[in-house]
Write an enzyme that holds these catalytic residues in place. Structure first.
Site, mmCIF file in Angstrom:
data_model
loop_
_atom_site.group_PDB
_atom_site.id
_atom_site.type_symbol
_atom_site.label_atom_id
_atom_site.label_comp_id
_atom_site.label_asym_id
_atom_site.label_seq_id
_atom_site.Cartn_x
_atom_site.Cartn_y
_atom_site.Cartn_z
ATOM 1 N N ASP A 114 0.818 -1.209 0.000
ATOM 2 C CA ASP A 114 0.000 0.000 0.000
ATOM 3 C C ASP A 114 0.855 1.264 0.000
ATOM 4 O O ASP A 114 0.315 2.371 -0.018
ATOM 5 C CB ASP A 114 -0.934 0.007 1.215
ATOM 6 C CG ASP A 114 -2.393 -0.191 0.819
ATOM 7 O OD1 ASP A 114 -2.648 -0.534 -0.350
ATOM 8 O OD2 ASP A 114 -3.275 -0.008 1.674
ATOM 9 N N ASP B 232 1.145 -10.657 8.747
ATOM 10 C CA ASP B 232 1.693 -9.313 8.837
ATOM 11 C C ASP B 232 3.119 -9.336 8.300
ATOM 12 O O ASP B 232 3.815 -10.364 8.384
ATOM 13 C CB ASP B 232 1.673 -8.826 10.283
ATOM 14 C CG ASP B 232 0.289 -8.350 10.705
ATOM 15 O OD1 ASP B 232 -0.575 -8.175 9.834
ATOM 16 O OD2 ASP B 232 0.070 -8.175 11.921
ATOM 17 N N ASP C 155 5.925 -8.548 9.244
ATOM 18 C CA ASP C 155 7.049 -8.941 10.104
ATOM 19 C C ASP C 155 6.863 -10.333 10.689
ATOM 20 O O ASP C 155 7.736 -10.807 11.417
ATOM 21 C CB ASP C 155 7.218 -7.936 11.243
ATOM 22 C CG ASP C 155 5.995 -7.880 12.138
ATOM 23 O OD1 ASP C 155 4.909 -7.531 11.642
ATOM 24 O OD2 ASP C 155 6.111 -8.187 13.340
ATOM 25 N N ASP D 200 -10.033 -7.667 11.759
ATOM 26 C CA ASP D 200 -9.867 -9.117 11.903
ATOM 27 C C ASP D 200 -10.985 -9.735 12.740
ATOM 28 O O ASP D 200 -11.683 -10.647 12.292
ATOM 29 C CB ASP D 200 -8.489 -9.427 12.488
ATOM 30 C CG ASP D 200 -8.091 -8.485 13.609
ATOM 31 O OD1 ASP D 200 -8.965 -7.794 14.182
ATOM 32 O OD2 ASP D 200 -6.887 -8.431 13.947
#
Length: 725
Positions: free
Chosen positions: A187, A234, A236, A331
């Site tokens: 993004d 995610d 990471d 979520d």
């Protein structure tokens, strides 16, 4: 889109009662339950004089102590529930002042905070009393029957070095190549990310705007892909090689399964663990949710999507219109929508991915503010107590998850109520102090014992108070605003990949703790003086002094957590036990063992040998693959130090093939995350409170030292945006 009921029976229905024997047994169970409820109600409401209540309290203490080790957790929960219910019955019927007065208003405020805490305690018991053990469902031997999977890795403004490891690990997932596609969802629209995706051979997806933040990013990718299952990480969170093999089988067994969630583990310590110097035996903040609560939610078919480390069915996402965009906790809201539509979820308590913790307490607080605001929005616009599709257990499970983030105001009440008496002489508690002890101590002691037994290794007593206190001032306003104006606020990305270059005390985040500690300290001095001069009721003074002393212990731990420690290494180390071969120019290759790894270097345990290796000598190290495959290409490195039994190396710049080999060695095996769980130890509540007091005292000492140092010599900006290499 078909709902799960139309897709076929996913799990066998419960057998109907058949025959007089089954009906009789059911009747007996119902009668016993009714008798037990009646007996519990009788215990709760029976009035006793002070002496008799004290005797009852002592008897329950003896019973709880005798049953602490041998009885089932359910017995301790029943004992705690009885003590808590009796306490609140007494509070409501005997201690509420009905006449209008300042004392009466303050007393009602305290009672409301206590009722919130009591409700959360009972909801936690319901969540934790029967955690569901779940093993991975097997996959068919024929790999052509395995579902197609799209892996989504969303990113916005994180450094590329944080994202590279996740992409390379996702590329190495143990899944048929023709049935796996990895997508980097950028993004941030950054050319360097596009170039890396092309080099790594993964798809690169971006869009022209950033509507709905992460949820919009994922929905955009859903519209451009077609895999039967969707894995979300995610940027990471680095997956182990076996993630899909462990999670995908359930979707073949259960056509109504929408989601398999796995734990979030972290290979860097969170701010509380790092700044307070906690040992590995003390569970981090997230361990309770992923170690106990999610398994309990699974019992009620209420385990929910946590935004990462999860596998979802595309059909279920399509059935609810994709990832939810109405709240900033997209979520949990997505899972709630799927549960309302009759889809099922599963929680697999096997750590199969790990990520970066927040680097600082301020980043941690910012992350929790977003979670709290989202849950408050969800409570307002899609309340689980209302609307169709949910079973009672699911409604209560979601309610508990949402109400947890409303703890800010009650926690502030508990931190300030004793000040009313010690500083201003206000009688907030309309009862004799000894009566408060006789009724209140059983509630406190039994709830602590039951929680310790239920939570075991995953949350030690009193740490919840530290975590809630650190967040209280920062959650009270956002949750209230979100209730009144759900559309207010915006999605904020949790910063990852920075490094604290120098130790410092974060006064900007700690000022509420300082203010509350100052007020409680003043109350302690005032109360001590009144006790010394006999200017007040000694029993009321003693109770309130003990209360503020407890508050000060908790606040001191919060101040210690705000003393940021310097991060010596540029990247966190991952523990390992991997065979390796070290080659140094001018020396024969040496078989050794890698004992920890990072993106920047490693440490080797060496056999006995004569002579040393010169610093900065060029070297190469070959690491055994965690899955038993042959070692990949040797990794070029430089010797940092030869310490005899240990040799420390720093990696030279790695090409993509060698970087992939390093990521495979570090993250493709789940053992490090399992070892984190194994290191946790059952607690002893009194020892835990003493540990918190000791860490808090040390933290206050560090705060004073860092403050004095900053006053003498200002330090540079401590949090440097850097890479995790």
């Amino acid at each position: 889109m078909n709902r799960p009921e139309a897709a076929g029976a996913a799990r066998p229905a419960l057998p109907r009662l058949a025959g007089p024997g089954r009906a009789a047994r059911a009747g007996v169970r119902l009668a016993l339950a009714a008798a037990g409820a009646g007996l519990l109600a009788l215990v709760v409401v029976t009035p006793l004089d002070l002496r008799s209540q004290a005797s009852l309290a002592l008897a329950t203490f003896a019973l709880g102590l005798a049953a602490a080790r041998s009885a089932s957790p359910a017995f301790l929960v029943v004992l705690s529930t009885a003590a808590t219910a009796r306490y609140f019955w007494w509070r409501v019927t005997s201690t509420v002042a009905l006449e209008p007065s300042l004392d009466g208003v303050l007393g009602l405020v305290l009672l409301a905070a206590e009722l919130y805490a009591g409700a959360m305690l009972l909801l936690a018991y319901g969540q934790s009393i029967a955690p569901l053990p779940r093993a991975p469902a097997p996959l068919p031997p024929d790999r052509s029957r395995w579902p197609t999977v799209d892996v989504f890795i969303p990113t916005y403004d994180e450094p590329l070095e944080v994202v590279r490891g996740t992409v390379l690990a996702a590329r190495a997932l143990d899944w048929p190549r023709g049935r796996l596609r990895v997508h980097l969802l950028d993004d941030g629209r950054r050319p360097a990310f596009r170039a890396f995706a092309a080099e790594a051979g993964v798809a690169y997806l971006t869009r022209d705007e950033n509507a709905h933040a992460k949820a919009g990013n994922l929905n955009h990718a859903l519209a451009l892909t077609s895999g039967e299952l969707v894995a979300v990480f995610d940027c990471d969170h680095v997956p182990a090689r076996s993630f899909l093999a462990d999670t995908a089988g359930g979707f073949l067994e259960d056509p109504g399964l929408a989601l398999v969630q796995t734990p979030h583990e972290f290979y860097s310590p969170d701010p509380f663990t790092r700044n307070l110097g906690l040992p590995a035996s003390v569970p981090a903040e997230h361990e309770l949710f992923y170690g106990v609560i999610q398994r309990g939610l699974d019992t009620w078919n209420a385990s929910f999507f946590c935004g990462s480390c999860a596998l979802l069915r595309r059909a279920a996402l399509a059935d609810v219109g994709g990832i939810a965009v109405e709240t900033v906790t997209e979520d949990a809201h997505t899972a709630l929508k799927m549960h309302r539509r009759g889809w099922r979820s599963a929680y697999l308590d096997l750590p199969r991915a790990a990520g970066l913790s927040t680097e600082s307490l301020s980043a941690h607080v910012g992350q929790r503010i977003r979670w709290a605001r989202g849950m408050a929005q969800l409570f307002r616009i899609d309340n689980p107590l209302l609307g169709p599709g949910l079973r009672p257990g699911q409604r209560l499970s979601y309610l508990a998850a949402m109400l947890h983030f409303f703890s800010g105001v009650p926690r502030l009440v508990f931190l300030t109520v004793p000040l009313a008496y010690l500083l201003f002489g206000r009688h907030v508690f309309n009862a004799l102090p000894l009566a408060a002890l006789a009724y209140g101590l059983p509630h406190l002691v039994h709830s602590t014992a039951a929680s310790a037994r239920l939570h075991g290794r995953f949350r030690h007593s009193f740490w919840s108070e530290v975590y809630e206190t650190a967040l209280a001032c920062y959650l009270a306003v956002p949750t209230t605003v979100a209730l009144l104006a759900p559309a207010a606020g915006r999605f904020n990305v949790t910063a990852k990949g920075g490094r604290i270059e120098a130790p410092y005390f974060d006064a900007a985040i700690a000022w509420p703790y300082l203010a509350l500690a100052g007020l409680n300290g003043a109350a302690l001095v005032a109360g001590g003086w009144r006790l010394w001069t006999s200017a007040g009721d000694w029993d009321a003074l003693a109770i309130n002094l003990a209360w503020v002393l407890h508050n000060l212990v908790v606040l001191a731990a919060c101040l210690g957590a705000a003393c940021e420690r310097r991060q010596v290494r540029a990247s966190p180390r991952v523990p390992a036990r991997l065979p390796a071969v070290l080659s140094v120019a001018g020396h024969a290759p040496v078989a050794c063992e890698a004992v920890d790894l990072s993106r920047g270097g490693l440490r080797l345990e060496m056999p006995w040998r004569a002579g040393g290796l010169p610093a900065r000598a060029r070297a190469a190290v070959a690491l055994a693959a965690p899955d038993g495959a042959l070692p990949g290409p040797p990794l070029p490195a430089f010797v940092v130090a030869d310490e005899g039994a240990w040799v420390r190396l720093r990696f030279a710049p790695l090409d993509l093939a060698r970087e992939s080999e390093l990521v495979r060695a570090m993250f493709s095996r789940p053992e490090p995350w399992l070892d984190v769980r194994r290191a946790l130890r059952p607690e002893r509540p009194i020892a835990t409170l003493a540990r918190i007091a000791a860490r808090g005292a040390a933290g206050v000492g560090r705060m004073l030292s860092l403050t004095a140092r900053a006053a003498l010599r200002p330090t540079p900006t401590p949090l440097a945006a850097g890479s995790r290499t």
